[in-house]
Write a protein that holds these residues in place. Sequence first.
Motif, mmCIF file in Angstrom:
data_model
loop_
_atom_site.group_PDB
_atom_site.id
_atom_site.type_symbol
_atom_site.label_atom_id
_atom_site.label_comp_id
_atom_site.label_asym_id
_atom_site.label_seq_id
_atom_site.Cartn_x
_atom_site.Cartn_y
_atom_site.Cartn_z
ATOM 1 N N MET A 1 -26.910 -60.919 66.176
ATOM 2 C CA MET A 1 -27.396 -60.314 67.428
ATOM 3 C C MET A 1 -28.740 -60.897 67.866
ATOM 4 O O MET A 1 -29.005 -61.038 69.060
ATOM 5 C CB MET A 1 -27.530 -58.791 67.250
ATOM 6 N N THR A 2 -29.585 -61.209 66.893
ATOM 7 C CA THR A 2 -30.918 -61.718 67.257
ATOM 8 C C THR A 2 -30.953 -63.237 67.361
ATOM 9 O O THR A 2 -31.967 -63.808 67.750
ATOM 10 C CB THR A 2 -31.971 -61.271 66.213
ATOM 11 N N GLY A 3 -29.844 -63.879 66.979
ATOM 12 C CA GLY A 3 -29.781 -65.334 67.076
ATOM 13 C C GLY A 3 -30.678 -66.044 66.075
ATOM 14 O O GLY A 3 -31.077 -67.188 66.294
ATOM 15 N N LEU A 4 -31.013 -65.359 64.957
ATOM 16 C CA LEU A 4 -31.847 -66.007 63.937
ATOM 17 C C LEU A 4 -31.079 -67.152 63.291
ATOM 18 O O LEU A 4 -29.858 -67.049 63.078
ATOM 19 C CB LEU A 4 -32.226 -64.988 62.842
ATOM 20 N N HIS A 5 -31.813 -68.204 62.961
ATOM 21 C CA HIS A 5 -31.137 -69.336 62.327
ATOM 22 C C HIS A 5 -31.106 -69.096 60.813
ATOM 23 O O HIS A 5 -31.936 -69.579 60.062
ATOM 24 C CB HIS A 5 -31.872 -70.636 62.667
ATOM 25 N N VAL A 6 -30.146 -68.275 60.391
ATOM 26 C CA VAL A 6 -29.978 -67.964 58.973
ATOM 27 C C VAL A 6 -28.556 -68.353 58.593
ATOM 28 O O VAL A 6 -27.604 -67.903 59.249
ATOM 29 C CB VAL A 6 -30.182 -66.454 58.698
ATOM 30 N N ASP A 7 -28.431 -69.188 57.575
ATOM 31 C CA ASP A 7 -27.090 -69.630 57.184
ATOM 32 C C ASP A 7 -26.292 -68.493 56.552
ATOM 33 O O ASP A 7 -26.852 -67.591 55.939
ATOM 34 C CB ASP A 7 -27.194 -70.806 56.216
ATOM 35 N N PRO A 8 -24.966 -68.575 56.687
ATOM 36 C CA PRO A 8 -24.095 -67.484 56.215
ATOM 37 C C PRO A 8 -23.750 -67.611 54.735
ATOM 38 O O PRO A 8 -24.168 -68.555 54.074
ATOM 39 C CB PRO A 8 -22.846 -67.698 57.066
ATOM 40 N N LEU A 9 -22.953 -66.663 54.251
ATOM 41 C CA LEU A 9 -22.326 -66.750 52.932
ATOM 42 C C LEU A 9 -20.812 -66.850 53.131
ATOM 43 O O LEU A 9 -20.311 -66.688 54.247
ATOM 44 C CB LEU A 9 -22.661 -65.516 52.089
ATOM 45 N N VAL A 10 -20.115 -67.079 52.016
ATOM 46 C CA VAL A 10 -18.671 -67.325 52.089
ATOM 47 C C VAL A 10 -17.943 -66.426 51.093
ATOM 48 O O VAL A 10 -18.444 -66.203 49.993
ATOM 49 C CB VAL A 10 -18.406 -68.812 51.742
ATOM 50 N N VAL A 11 -16.794 -65.889 51.502
ATOM 51 C CA VAL A 11 -15.889 -65.243 50.538
ATOM 52 C C VAL A 11 -14.541 -65.944 50.616
ATOM 53 O O VAL A 11 -14.148 -66.419 51.690
ATOM 54 C CB VAL A 11 -15.711 -63.722 50.793
ATOM 55 N N ARG A 12 -13.859 -66.022 49.469
ATOM 56 C CA ARG A 12 -12.508 -66.603 49.457
ATOM 57 C C ARG A 12 -11.492 -65.472 49.498
ATOM 58 O O ARG A 12 -11.749 -64.377 49.009
ATOM 59 C CB ARG A 12 -12.301 -67.442 48.176
ATOM 60 N N ALA A 13 -10.315 -65.762 50.069
ATOM 61 C CA ALA A 13 -9.248 -64.750 50.105
ATOM 62 C C ALA A 13 -7.900 -65.451 50.122
ATOM 63 O O ALA A 13 -7.764 -66.514 50.736
ATOM 64 C CB ALA A 13 -9.388 -63.880 51.350
ATOM 65 N N GLN A 14 -6.928 -64.851 49.453
ATOM 66 C CA GLN A 14 -5.576 -65.437 49.497
ATOM 67 C C GLN A 14 -5.010 -65.310 50.917
ATOM 68 O O GLN A 14 -4.332 -66.195 51.392
ATOM 69 C CB GLN A 14 -4.663 -64.720 48.511
ATOM 70 N N TYR A 15 -5.308 -64.166 51.549
ATOM 71 C CA TYR A 15 -4.881 -63.963 52.936
ATOM 72 C C TYR A 15 -5.999 -63.302 53.738
ATOM 73 O O TYR A 15 -6.780 -62.516 53.186
ATOM 74 C CB TYR A 15 -3.616 -63.089 53.011
ATOM 75 N N VAL A 16 -6.026 -63.644 55.018
ATOM 76 C CA VAL A 16 -6.982 -63.047 55.953
ATOM 77 C C VAL A 16 -6.189 -62.317 57.031
ATOM 78 O O VAL A 16 -5.095 -62.745 57.420
ATOM 79 C CB VAL A 16 -7.869 -64.157 56.586
ATOM 80 N N ILE A 17 -6.738 -61.181 57.486
ATOM 81 C CA ILE A 17 -6.130 -60.466 58.619
ATOM 82 C C ILE A 17 -7.137 -60.433 59.759
ATOM 83 O O ILE A 17 -8.282 -59.996 59.570
ATOM 84 C CB ILE A 17 -5.744 -59.016 58.234
ATOM 85 N N ASP A 18 -6.708 -60.887 60.937
ATOM 86 C CA ASP A 18 -7.522 -60.723 62.137
ATOM 87 C C ASP A 18 -7.163 -59.374 62.752
ATOM 88 O O ASP A 18 -6.087 -59.215 63.341
ATOM 89 C CB ASP A 18 -7.267 -61.870 63.130
ATOM 90 N N ALA A 19 -8.069 -58.400 62.581
ATOM 91 C CA ALA A 19 -7.875 -57.057 63.157
ATOM 92 C C ALA A 19 -9.016 -56.774 64.124
ATOM 93 O O ALA A 19 -9.552 -55.667 64.173
ATOM 94 C CB ALA A 19 -7.830 -56.021 62.034
ATOM 95 N N THR A 20 -9.397 -57.801 64.880
ATOM 96 C CA THR A 20 -10.598 -57.679 65.727
ATOM 97 C C THR A 20 -10.316 -57.085 67.106
ATOM 98 O O THR A 20 -11.200 -57.068 67.962
ATOM 99 C CB THR A 20 -11.299 -59.045 65.905
ATOM 100 N N GLY A 21 -9.077 -56.609 67.339
ATOM 101 C CA GLY A 21 -8.793 -55.929 68.605
ATOM 102 C C GLY A 21 -8.635 -56.890 69.773
ATOM 103 O O GLY A 21 -8.223 -58.045 69.598
ATOM 104 N N HIS A 22 -8.999 -56.394 70.961
ATOM 105 C CA HIS A 22 -8.768 -57.151 72.202
ATOM 106 C C HIS A 22 -9.339 -58.574 72.152
ATOM 107 O O HIS A 22 -8.795 -59.480 72.747
ATOM 108 C CB HIS A 22 -9.419 -56.423 73.391
#
Length: 263
Positions: free
Chosen positions: A151-172
């Motif tokens: 939200m603030t647009g800070l330049h902070v690198d992310p972290l990562v998680v692994r998953a056998q499957y991903v679900i996109d449940a992000t709605g519209h």
Amino acid sequence: MPLDELMVSQAIIERFTEKLKSALRLDVAIVGAGPSGMVASYYLAQAGYNTAIFERKLSIGGGMWGGGMMFNQIVVQKEGKRILDEFGIKAVPYNDNEEYFTADAVEATTVICAKACQAGVKVFNCISVEDVVVREGRVCGLVINWSPVEMTGLHVDPLVVRAQYVIDATGHTTEVMKIIERKMGERLLTPSGKIEGEKSLWAEIAETTTVENTKEAYPGIFVTGMAANATFGSYRMGPIFGGMLLSGEKVAQLIKQRLVERT
Ligand code: 48H
């Protein structure tokens, strides 16, 4: 014994870190804690799979809290009532032939989330998914960051998680699929190979197609709820939630089958 403030801080830091570490290698990573994502998470965790939900907002529940136009009641048609019953959510018949039921939106949201947590789902609120991890044309994880960083647009690198499957449940907004479409430059598993896009409101068709469109949309990633209709090009339905609950149940079933096949 005097209250030890440092003990409180230490307990929070240690327990949260344990939870996050236990989500580094997931069976299923779900993006979005709306009704479809939460229902899916419950059935997957109940079956013993290591499941986590990443939700951008502070509150879980997506669009379910608000019922219709902030009248905080939800309507569920008779096909979806079975799921309310399974969760122990009070469903009140609305018409004589029991086609429509109402439920309290706050009760529905909180009970589904409580049951999911008790089944072992790790819920991470205030965390946004900004990208996916890929290997040879398949999604195999998520790139996550604090929502306030986003939200603030800070330049902070992310972290990562692994998953056998991903679900996109992000709605519209069908956000994860949009990222894959934009970045991977490969065909999605949709008729045009692209995101087909959500159409205007036609509740009857939309409710059926929400369940039909609940499927794999790119290797390793499934779509559920409104993201399913947006990805595969169907209508919106307005404030009726049976399709969301049934879609969450279906995506959990499909992924459970795949996980069994992979072992
Ligand atoms: C982390 C994210 C990200 C991200 C989004 O919108 P939702 O409630 O989703 P569904 O599909 O389970 O339910 C849809 C329903 O609420 C609805 O809107 C209906 C029935 N509309 C019909 C109509 O005609 O209008 O929840 C999605 C959740 C939200 O809480 C988002 O904050 C979250 O996903 N989210 N979380 N990282 N990149 N994108």
